[in-house]
Design an enzyme around this catalytic site. Sequence first.
Site, short mmCIF file in Angstrom:
data_model
loop_
_atom_site.label_atom_id
_atom_site.label_comp_id
_atom_site.label_asym_id
_atom_site.label_seq_id
_atom_site.Cartn_x
_atom_site.Cartn_y
_atom_site.Cartn_z
N GLU A 144 0.92 -1.22 -0.02
CA GLU A 144 -0.16 -0.14 -0.04
C GLU A 144 0.99 1.16 -0.03
O GLU A 144 1.48 1.47 1.10
CB GLU A 144 -0.87 0.00 1.25
CG GLU A 144 -1.69 1.27 1.16
CD GLU A 144 -2.63 1.35 2.55
OE1 GLU A 144 -3.03 0.37 3.06
OE2 GLU A 144 -2.99 2.51 2.95
N ARG A 183 0.45 10.38 0.68
CA ARG A 183 0.85 11.19 1.73
C ARG A 183 1.88 11.93 1.51
O ARG A 183 2.52 13.16 2.32
CB ARG A 183 1.01 10.43 3.34
CG ARG A 183 -0.37 9.73 3.64
CD ARG A 183 -0.13 9.17 5.06
NE ARG A 183 -0.93 8.27 5.27
CZ ARG A 183 -1.17 7.36 6.16
NH1 ARG A 183 -0.20 7.44 7.02
NH2 ARG A 183 -1.93 6.35 6.24
N THR A 187 -4.58 5.96 1.25
CA THR A 187 -4.91 7.23 1.62
C THR A 187 -5.80 7.84 0.48
O THR A 187 -5.44 9.05 0.14
CB THR A 187 -3.72 8.09 2.04
OG1 THR A 187 -2.88 7.22 2.91
CG2 THR A 187 -4.21 9.40 2.94
N LYS A 229 -11.45 -1.96 5.16
CA LYS A 229 -10.34 -1.49 5.92
C LYS A 229 -10.98 -1.10 7.12
O LYS A 229 -11.88 -0.37 7.28
CB LYS A 229 -9.60 -0.31 5.26
CG LYS A 229 -8.54 0.32 6.18
CD LYS A 229 -7.57 0.82 5.27
CE LYS A 229 -6.52 1.88 6.08
NZ LYS A 229 -5.19 2.07 5.48
C1 3PG Z 1 -1.88 4.30 8.27
O1 3PG Z 1 -2.86 4.45 7.41
O2 3PG Z 1 -1.35 4.88 8.94
C2 3PG Z 1 -1.84 2.76 8.77
O3 3PG Z 1 -3.24 2.28 9.29
C3 3PG Z 1 -0.62 2.43 9.65
O4 3PG Z 1 -0.86 2.41 10.78
P1 3PG Z 1 0.20 2.09 11.58
O5 3PG Z 1 1.44 3.01 11.27
O6 3PG Z 1 -0.31 1.98 13.17
O7 3PG Z 1 0.61 0.95 11.43
#
Ligand code: 3PG
Length: 212
Positions: free
Chosen positions: A45, A49, A73, A133
Amino acid sequence: MSDKQQALRDLFFACRVIPVLTIARVEDAVPLAEALVAGGLAALEITLRTDAAARAARAIVNDVPGAIVGVGTVLNARDLAVAEDIGARFALSPGATPALLDAAAAGALPFAPGVATASEAMAAMERGFHTLKLFPAAQVGGISMARALGGPFPDLRFCPTGGVSAANAAEWLAEPNVIAVGGSWIAPAADIGAGAWDTIAQRARAARALWG
Ligand code: 3PG
């Protein structure tokens, strides 16, 4: 279930652990993906960001044939169009607006909307989404939340992210309605920035060893 939803379910069930990646420099993308694929994790993924995210995802699509690139995201229809344009195989969102659900339902890309409540799960189901999700998974109740949602929604499958770690990923994956897990623990942004490819590959191998 639509072909898109079935494809997403099959992909998540085959891959099981999905590194969540925040890539600041395009040049890190290919060695990062190669380390993860070498460690046994194919589905990635790439979060939208950073300024580099879309170019990083495209570089992986073009240059790392073993990677199955997902875009994360995804906050709106525009992000979804970016994911499709990159050639991503799937997309995820931390949440879901009605406009995003409509765009994803009409689009070609397998999409996992994010949910944190029963009502959000129902809104996703109304538009045909059954693989979701669960975000932020630990913060909204962790495994007991996934179990509770399994009561009224036995057909839903979840990919929890947020607070999933090396310490608890196996426990999550043992839940019957948890099809995959995602998280940044395998390749945290600091390790990506430092080019710690061996460490990342080692964490990927440890994650890959969590299932058969
Ligand atoms: C996110 O979108 O930041 C993910 O869910 C990752 O979360 P994490 O950093 O707690 O693994």
